[in-house]
Design a protein around this motif. Structure first.
Motif, PDB file in Angstrom:
ATOM      1  N   PRO A   1       0.242  -4.332  26.146  1.00 40.45           N
ATOM      2  CA  PRO A   1       0.232  -5.110  27.413  1.00 40.45           C
ATOM      3  C   PRO A   1       1.753  -4.560  28.048  1.00 40.45           C
ATOM      4  CG  PRO A   1       0.964  -6.498  25.709  1.00 40.45           C
ATOM      5  CD  PRO A   1       0.592  -5.276  25.013  1.00 40.45           C
ATOM      6  N   PRO A   2       1.809  -4.863  29.317  1.00 45.20           N
ATOM      7  CA  PRO A   2       3.132  -4.367  29.908  1.00 45.20           C
ATOM      8  C   PRO A   2       4.387  -4.788  29.392  1.00 45.20           C
ATOM      9  CG  PRO A   2       1.378  -5.600  31.465  1.00 45.20           C
ATOM     10  CD  PRO A   2       0.767  -5.774  30.079  1.00 45.20           C
ATOM     11  N   GLU A   3       4.504  -5.629  28.184  1.00 41.61           N
ATOM     12  CA  GLU A   3       5.619  -6.058  27.796  1.00 41.61           C
ATOM     13  C   GLU A   3       6.157  -4.723  26.804  1.00 41.61           C
ATOM     14  OE1 GLU A   3       4.141  -9.574  29.257  1.00 41.61           O
ATOM     15  OE2 GLU A   3       3.072  -7.931  28.060  1.00 41.61           O
ATOM     16  N   VAL A   4       5.232  -3.744  26.500  1.00 42.45           N
ATOM     17  CA  VAL A   4       5.678  -2.589  25.552  1.00 42.45           C
ATOM     18  C   VAL A   4       6.646  -1.680  26.308  1.00 42.45           C
ATOM     19  CG1 VAL A   4       3.486  -3.037  24.150  1.00 42.45           C
ATOM     20  CG2 VAL A   4       3.718  -1.251  25.993  1.00 42.45           C
TER      21      VAL A   4
ATOM     22  N   ALA B   1       9.816  -0.158  28.153  1.00 43.07           N
ATOM     23  CA  ALA B   1      11.124  -0.682  28.094  1.00 43.07           C
ATOM     24  C   ALA B   1      12.012   0.719  28.306  1.00 43.07           C
ATOM     25  CB  ALA B   1      11.745  -0.987  26.658  1.00 43.07           C
TER      26      ALA B   1
ATOM     27  N   CYS C   1      -1.136   2.298  34.116  1.00 45.81           N
ATOM     28  CA  CYS C   1      -1.838   1.177  33.235  1.00 45.81           C
ATOM     29  C   CYS C   1      -2.730   1.546  31.995  1.00 45.81           C
ATOM     30  CB  CYS C   1      -2.292  -0.222  33.889  1.00 45.81           C
ATOM     31  SG  CYS C   1      -1.114  -0.704  35.359  1.00 45.81           S
TER      32      CYS C   1
ATOM     33  N   ARG D   1      -0.473   3.185  29.355  1.00 49.29           N
ATOM     34  CA  ARG D   1       0.285   2.286  28.623  1.00 49.29           C
ATOM     35  C   ARG D   1      -0.550   1.561  27.600  1.00 49.29           C
ATOM     36  NH1 ARG D   1       0.063  -2.171  31.841  1.00 49.29           N
ATOM     37  NH2 ARG D   1      -1.289  -2.982  30.036  1.00 49.29           N
TER      38      ARG D   1
ATOM     39  N   ALA E   1       7.412  -3.024  33.591  1.00 52.58           N
ATOM     40  CA  ALA E   1       6.747  -3.654  32.972  1.00 52.58           C
ATOM     41  C   ALA E   1       6.043  -5.014  34.051  1.00 52.58           C
ATOM     42  CB  ALA E   1       7.374  -4.757  31.765  1.00 52.58           C
ATOM     43  N   GLU E   2       7.001  -5.482  34.770  1.00 54.97           N
ATOM     44  CA  GLU E   2       6.582  -6.449  36.062  1.00 54.97           C
ATOM     45  C   GLU E   2       5.645  -5.753  36.913  1.00 54.97           C
ATOM     46  OE1 GLU E   2       7.061  -9.616  35.978  1.00 54.97           O
ATOM     47  OE2 GLU E   2       8.096  -8.943  33.875  1.00 54.97           O
TER      48      GLU E   2
ATOM     49  N   HIS F   1       3.750  -3.125  36.518  1.00 52.67           N
ATOM     50  CA  HIS F   1       2.140  -2.918  35.712  1.00 52.67           C
ATOM     51  C   HIS F   1       1.662  -4.392  35.940  1.00 52.67           C
ATOM     52  CE1 HIS F   1       2.390   0.878  33.544  1.00 52.67           C
ATOM     53  NE2 HIS F   1       2.980   0.982  34.522  1.00 52.67           N
ATOM     54  N   LYS F   2       2.289  -5.630  35.598  1.00 49.00           N
ATOM     55  CA  LYS F   2       1.408  -6.893  35.712  1.00 49.00           C
ATOM     56  C   LYS F   2       1.102  -7.159  37.050  1.00 49.00           C
ATOM     57  CE  LYS F   2       4.670  -9.109  32.251  1.00 49.00           C
ATOM     58  NZ  LYS F   2       5.592 -10.131  31.929  1.00 49.00           N
TER      59      LYS F   2
END
Length: 335
Positions: A17-20, A22, A50, A53, A312-313, A315-316
């Motif tokens: 998910p987007p959280e990966v 960094a 996306c 990712r 990440a934000e 991508h969300k």
């Protein structure tokens, strides 16, 4: 000023998910023959980012593993054999990868000057979408003046680019959207007919709009049950051009529509296209589309700009499909 030896970039620690995503640091890449190194000001966020990712759209073997397919900035280094660009030239560019970084390498032939009067932010939003639309709607789909095109996802970056190009080349634009707000935006930008797919059957609406003749071309990135519906919407000798499968690529379809109406079904993936094909497309865009930006007949639409560290934000937001226009990353303020 000497170049740094390292740069910041956005790493995907693992598929997910987007959280990966960094911020990480790596050695500065060096341009090879025919390439340039761009000091990135802004990078565009696109659906394929996306997918990469998430692990479903790996980069080609010779491409940077860093996410990011379009940038704008200034040329910081030039590889052997490059004669069209100079150090510190301002450019926007399609990239084979590597856009989510402070510096990015791309073939020199994939670069354009910023359209007159346009800044780096707006210019960075152009390459991926306009490459894709020009390739699929006009080169592969052969849209002609006076024809009717149905464009799904009208307020996506692809959708807004397609609507504007269809209108600029004297064809009729029909689009589907999922809200009244998005419908109003598409009308404001010049769309001839807007269909809210949450409230209307787009097959029935297309029949009503065209007097049951159907549309000449459909640009689809949805897939799934849209595929058979699209075939029903096409006129004799119509063309269905598929560029993505957000709702899946494995479906049961009654293909008799193809024979009965002499239809063409085609599609393409830009990233995997041959280098020579991308070079030819870049020349076509420079000759036929860039003047339309400079004349004010086309305009970029920016929804929101995130700092690089907030990829990440971004991508969300992309995956929420609530945006209207392009989502961008600011890597550094344009100089």
């Amino acid at each position: 000023m000497p170049l740094p030896t390292t740069m910041r970039y956005i790493a995907a620690r693992e598929p997910g998910p987007p959280e990966v995503l960094a911020v990480a640091e790596m050695a500065l890449p060096q341009p090879r023959r025919g390439e340039v190194l761009i000091e990135v000001a802004y990078a565009g966020v696109n659906r394929p980012d996306c997918a990469q990712r998430a692990g479903t759209y790996p980069p080609p073997p010779d491409a940077s593993p860093i996410i990011g397919l379009e940038v704008a900035g200034t040329i910081a280094a030039i590889g052997d054999g490059v004669t069209d660009w100079n150090l510190r030239d301002s450019v926007c560019a399609l990239t084979p990868g590597g856009g989510y970084a402070e510096y990015c390498i791309t073939p020199a032939a994939y670069c354009w000057p910023l359209p007159r009067g346009m800044g780096a932010l707006e210019a960075a939003s152009l390459p991926e979408n306009y490459y894709t639309v020009w390739n699929n709607v006009f080169d592969r789909g052969h849209l002609q003046a006076g024809e009717i095109a149905l464009i799904h996802g009208g307020t996506s970056g692809i959708g807004l680019a397609a609507i504007q190009l269809v209108k600029a080349f004297d064809a009729t634009a029909v689009t589907t959207v999922g809200s009244a707000e998005k419908a109003a935006f598409c009308r404001d930008i010049g769309t001839d007919h807007v269909i809210n797919y949450r409230e209307q059957d787009f097959v029935a609406e297309v029949a009503a709009i065209t007097g049951k003749r159907g549309v000449n071309l459909i640009l689809d990135m949805v897939g799934g049950d849209y595929i058979e519906k699209n075939l029903k919407c096409l006129a004799l000798e119509g063309r269905l051009v598929i560029i993505a499968f957000l709702q899946g690529s494995r479906v049961n379809v009654d293909w008799r529509h193809i024979m009965l109406k002499r239809l063409t079904v085609t599609g393409s993936t830009l990233r995997a296209s041959p280098h020579e094909r991308k070079v030819a497309l870049a020349r076509s865009l420079r000759d036929k589309v860039w003047p339309l930006f400079e004349a004010g007949k086309l305009r970029p639409v920016i929804h929101r700009v995130f700092p690089l560290a907030a990829a990440a934000e971004a991508h969300k937001l992309m995956e929420s499909s609530t945006h209207i226009g392009k989502i961008m990353l600011e890597v550094r303020a344009a100089k």
